[in-house]
Design an enzyme around this catalytic site. Structure first.
Site, PDB file in Angstrom:
ATOM      1  N   ARG A  73      34.498 -64.720  -9.094  1.00  9.65           N
ATOM      2  CA  ARG A  73      35.481 -65.797  -8.913  1.00  9.65           C
ATOM      3  C   ARG A  73      36.916 -65.278  -9.015  1.00  9.65           C
ATOM      4  O   ARG A  73      37.240 -64.477  -9.899  1.00  9.65           O
ATOM      5  CB  ARG A  73      35.260 -66.873  -9.986  1.00  9.65           C
ATOM      6  CG  ARG A  73      36.292 -67.977  -9.967  1.00  9.65           C
ATOM      7  CD  ARG A  73      35.920 -69.067 -10.938  1.00  9.65           C
ATOM      8  NE  ARG A  73      35.929 -68.630 -12.307  1.00  9.65           N
ATOM      9  CZ  ARG A  73      37.001 -68.605 -13.090  1.00  9.65           C
ATOM     10  NH1 ARG A  73      38.181 -68.985 -12.631  1.00  9.65           N
ATOM     11  NH2 ARG A  73      36.914 -68.195 -14.339  1.00  9.65           N
ATOM     12  N   ARG A  80      38.917 -59.582 -11.143  1.00  6.04           N
ATOM     13  CA  ARG A  80      38.411 -59.535 -12.512  1.00  6.04           C
ATOM     14  C   ARG A  80      37.225 -58.591 -12.695  1.00  6.04           C
ATOM     15  O   ARG A  80      37.110 -57.915 -13.712  1.00  6.04           O
ATOM     16  CB  ARG A  80      38.024 -60.964 -12.907  1.00  6.04           C
ATOM     17  CG  ARG A  80      37.914 -61.186 -14.354  1.00  6.04           C
ATOM     18  CD  ARG A  80      37.810 -62.653 -14.641  1.00  6.04           C
ATOM     19  NE  ARG A  80      39.108 -63.297 -14.629  1.00  6.04           N
ATOM     20  CZ  ARG A  80      39.282 -64.615 -14.706  1.00  6.04           C
ATOM     21  NH1 ARG A  80      38.225 -65.410 -14.793  1.00  6.04           N
ATOM     22  NH2 ARG A  80      40.483 -65.142 -14.719  1.00  6.04           N
ATOM     23  N   HIS A  97      35.161 -61.630 -18.492  1.00  8.55           N
ATOM     24  CA  HIS A  97      36.635 -61.575 -18.502  1.00  8.55           C
ATOM     25  C   HIS A  97      37.035 -60.256 -19.150  1.00  8.55           C
ATOM     26  O   HIS A  97      36.497 -59.895 -20.202  1.00  8.55           O
ATOM     27  CB  HIS A  97      37.197 -62.760 -19.297  1.00  8.55           C
ATOM     28  CG  HIS A  97      38.649 -63.000 -19.038  1.00  8.55           C
ATOM     29  ND1 HIS A  97      39.633 -62.157 -19.511  1.00  8.55           N
ATOM     30  CD2 HIS A  97      39.283 -63.972 -18.345  1.00  8.55           C
ATOM     31  CE1 HIS A  97      40.816 -62.620 -19.113  1.00  8.55           C
ATOM     32  NE2 HIS A  97      40.629 -63.718 -18.401  1.00  8.55           N
ATOM     33  N   GLY A 144      45.545 -71.345 -15.845  1.00  6.59           N
ATOM     34  CA  GLY A 144      46.074 -72.443 -15.063  1.00  6.59           C
ATOM     35  C   GLY A 144      45.205 -72.856 -13.905  1.00  6.59           C
ATOM     36  O   GLY A 144      43.994 -72.668 -13.922  1.00  6.59           O
ATOM     37  N   ASP A 174      22.639 -75.805 -20.055  1.00  6.90           N
ATOM     38  CA  ASP A 174      21.831 -77.038 -19.968  1.00  6.90           C
ATOM     39  C   ASP A 174      21.677 -77.532 -18.532  1.00  6.90           C
ATOM     40  O   ASP A 174      20.600 -77.963 -18.121  1.00  6.90           O
ATOM     41  CB  ASP A 174      22.464 -78.210 -20.723  1.00  6.90           C
ATOM     42  CG  ASP A 174      23.025 -77.861 -22.071  1.00  6.90           C
ATOM     43  OD1 ASP A 174      22.997 -76.688 -22.447  1.00  6.90           O
ATOM     44  OD2 ASP A 174      23.492 -78.788 -22.732  1.00  6.90           O
TER      45      ASP A 174
HETATM   46  C1  SIN Z   1      42.622 -66.680 -17.775  1.00  7.21           C
HETATM   47  O1  SIN Z   1      43.537 -67.396 -18.147  1.00  7.21           O
HETATM   48  O2  SIN Z   1      42.686 -65.456 -17.751  1.00  7.21           O
HETATM   49  C2  SIN Z   1      41.327 -67.298 -17.341  1.00  7.21           C
HETATM   50  C3  SIN Z   1      41.531 -68.066 -16.117  1.00  7.21           C
HETATM   51  C4  SIN Z   1      40.245 -68.213 -15.395  1.00  7.21           C
HETATM   52  O3  SIN Z   1      39.175 -68.016 -15.947  1.00  7.21           O
HETATM   53  O4  SIN Z   1      40.313 -68.511 -14.199  1.00  7.21           O
END
Ligand code: SIN
Length: 548
Positions: free
Chosen positions: A385, A291, A243, A56, A222
């Site tokens: 991030r 993350r 991720h 989101g 790119d």
């Molecule tokens: C996710 O839905 O886990 C990814 C969201 C994001 O990359 O900020």
């Protein structure tokens, strides 16, 4: 004013959230715009990361006494591991509610309670539930749909032109080094020059320079390559975010299904094959730690157990199949069901936290050249991030670039010549590795953890890449990926500490103060000798608090 096909006030390269937002705002401000995208004519946004965004948009609800821009900033700083620019971050986050209100006014429909207030979920690193979503876990698709809808009247009026199946090869610069347009190839291979006093790179990320990624096929770097060739500074390329939960299937390459962090936000747990928590004791936020922490925990658990994957247990998430239809479809495609089965996951290349260095309005170090979205390094993301800050950043920065372009409208664009740093041969020949060889080398040498030997192996591969003709879009993309892979490993070698997503097995400690170094290719003013063509041109400590 309408664009004339080859001349406009603003040329936008890329058709994701940042590019389309800039195009719409620019058209609303009365500018003519050309959007150049590699995407197909029928679905020009099909190859953008925006389309695949699940979780989101992280945005403060100004009416919620439990949340505030300060709280959002604190979470962003904590995730960013002492490398976030706090002023840039505060300003972007503070503009978030207005940017989302504009998107809703353009027609975006987010999941809501019966009384119309938006539903909010939680993801890693967030202290409160502040993430709005659409279609359960199809937020990016709804953002894309609504942006194209909002763009349509401007296309009909002739103010905005979309050149699909168009690959930009170079930013055109005048003899003073100012960006004055782009040189591209269309679907038939014909060279096209588009003249504009403002050029926006909104090309997305670099995930496809790795063997497996959550990114679509077009994410080959790119934009970073275009900026480097035009002489623009880049920074923080070593902070490639992995991720923690990319769906695992043995031997799979290319884009893989993302399992949104929001699944953990709704109660799913990360476990090993025996059902034991992976993150217990690792961080106070456990499975909802930032993350980088969670990806590293998954990677460490895999290494320690010599297993190819770990698992997400979403069986107790209420109505998991209805709440997460995209995730559920991806899991069912490999013959499993999130309601009854553990979901096999691995960390996957997901997001470039650094990129082309930009100021407050998306301006780069090259006059007339702007960058927004994943390709840009605004300072918001620091070394890692915060989840769902990316769509927000694209919305905010797209609007700012449109305003900056409005201030430049009317600046003369002729004469046009390619970047003086590169000769015309760059348009037809360039060094490029074979794609799979490069991807495998990046996954092996520049992954969740890296060390000098592994990074140097990638640097050697890139340095030895043969110069070959560029006959197709794929060749051009491979040349960009080769250049960007070289830049990523040069940056990772240059940062001899561990911080955020950059974990050096041979440099496990984090320096007390973070260092921001900008790099350019072949910069004659470089203060420090470069590695593999990257010359480090500025160095400063980042005054960013590390928040535990
Ligand atoms: C996710 O839905 O886990 C990814 C969201 C994001 O990359 O900020």
């Amino acid at each position: 004013m309408a664009h004339d096909g080859n001349r406009a006030d603003l040329v936008v390269v890329g058709a994701g959230v940042a590019g389309l937002t800039a195009a719409i705002h620019a058209a609303e401000l009365g500018l003519s715009v050309i959007v150049a995208t590699k995407g197909s004519r029928r679905t020009p946004g099909s190859d953008t990361s925006t389309r695949y965004a699940q979780g989101g948009i992280a945005v403060v609800d100004p009416t919620d006494p439990a949340d505030s821009v300060d709280a959002h900033l604190a979470d962003t700083l904590a995730a960013g591991a002492g490398h976030t620019d706090p002023l840039a971050a505060r300003s972007i986050l503070a503009d978030g509610p207005d940017a989302v209100a504009a998107l809703i006014a353009w027609g975006a429909r987010f999941d809501a309670h019966l009384d119309g207030t938006l539903l909010r979920t939680r993801e890693g690193g967030h202290s409160v539930r502040r993430i709005i979503h659409a279609g359960g876990d199809a937020t990016g698709a709804e953002v894309e749909r609504s942006l194209w809808e909002a763009l349509r009247p401007h296309m009909v009026s002739g103010r905005v032109g979309v050149r699909a199946e168009t690959m930009v090869i170079a930013v055109a610069t005048d003899p003073e080094g100012r960006a004055v347009g782009v040189t591209a190839r269309d679907g038939t291979g014909r060279a096209v020059t588009i003249h504009a006093p403002s050029v926006l790179l909104a090309t997305g990320g670099i995930g496809q320079i790795y063997a497996a990624t959550t990114n679509p096929e077009g994410s080959m770097g790119d934009g970073v390559a275009l900026a480097l060739r035009a002489g623009a500074a880049v920074a923080d390329l070593e902070f490639v975010q992995f991720h923690p939960t990319m769906l695992y299937t043995a031997g799979a390459r290319g884009r893989r299904t993302l399992i949104s962090e929001a699944v953990r936000g709704e109660g799913a747990r990360l476990v090993d094959a025996a059902g034991v928590s992976i993150t217990a004791g690792v961080h106070p936020l456990g499975d909802l730690a930032p993350r980088d922490v969670v990806a590293h925990a998954v990677h460490s658990a895999m290494t320690a157990s010599a297993r190819s994957c770990m698992y997400l247990d979403a069986r107790d998430v209420p109505d998991v199949a209805q709440r997460f239809p995209t995730v559920t479809a991806g899991v069912r495609a490999i013959g499993l069901d999130p309601r009854t089965d553990l979901i096999p996951i691995v960390p996957g290349a997901h997001y470039l936290c650094g990129g082309v260095v930009t100021g407050e309005r998306g301006d780069t170090t090259v006059d007339g050249l702007f960058a927004a979205g994943e390709v840009a390094r605004t300072g918001l993301h620091g070394a890692n991030r915060l989840a769902s800050n990316s769509l927000l950043e694209g919305l905010v920065m797209g609007r700012r670039v449109a305003q900056a372009a409005a201030d430049r409208a009317g600046v003369p664009t002729a004469p046009v010549g390619c970047s003086p740093r590169f000769d015309a041969e760059m348009l037809t020949r360039a060094a490029r590795c074979d794609r799979t060889v490069l991807q495998d080398a990046m996954s092996a040498g520049a992954g969740v953890t890296r060390d000098a030997a592994g990074l140097a192996a990638v640097a050697d591969l890139v340095a030895g890449a043969p110069v070959r003709p560029l006959r197709s879009f794929a060749d051009v993309a491979d040349a960009a990926a080769t250049m960007v892979a070289g830049a990523v490993v040069a940056a990772a070698l240059h940062r001899d500490e561990s911080r955020g997503c950059h974990r050096r097995a041979d440099r496990p400690l984090t320096d007390p103060v973070s260092r921001l170094d900008w790099a350019r290719i072949g910069d004659p003013d470089a203060a420090t000798p470069g590695i593999d063509g990257m010359h480090w041109v500025a160095a400063s400590p980042v005054e960013s608090p590390v928040v535990a």
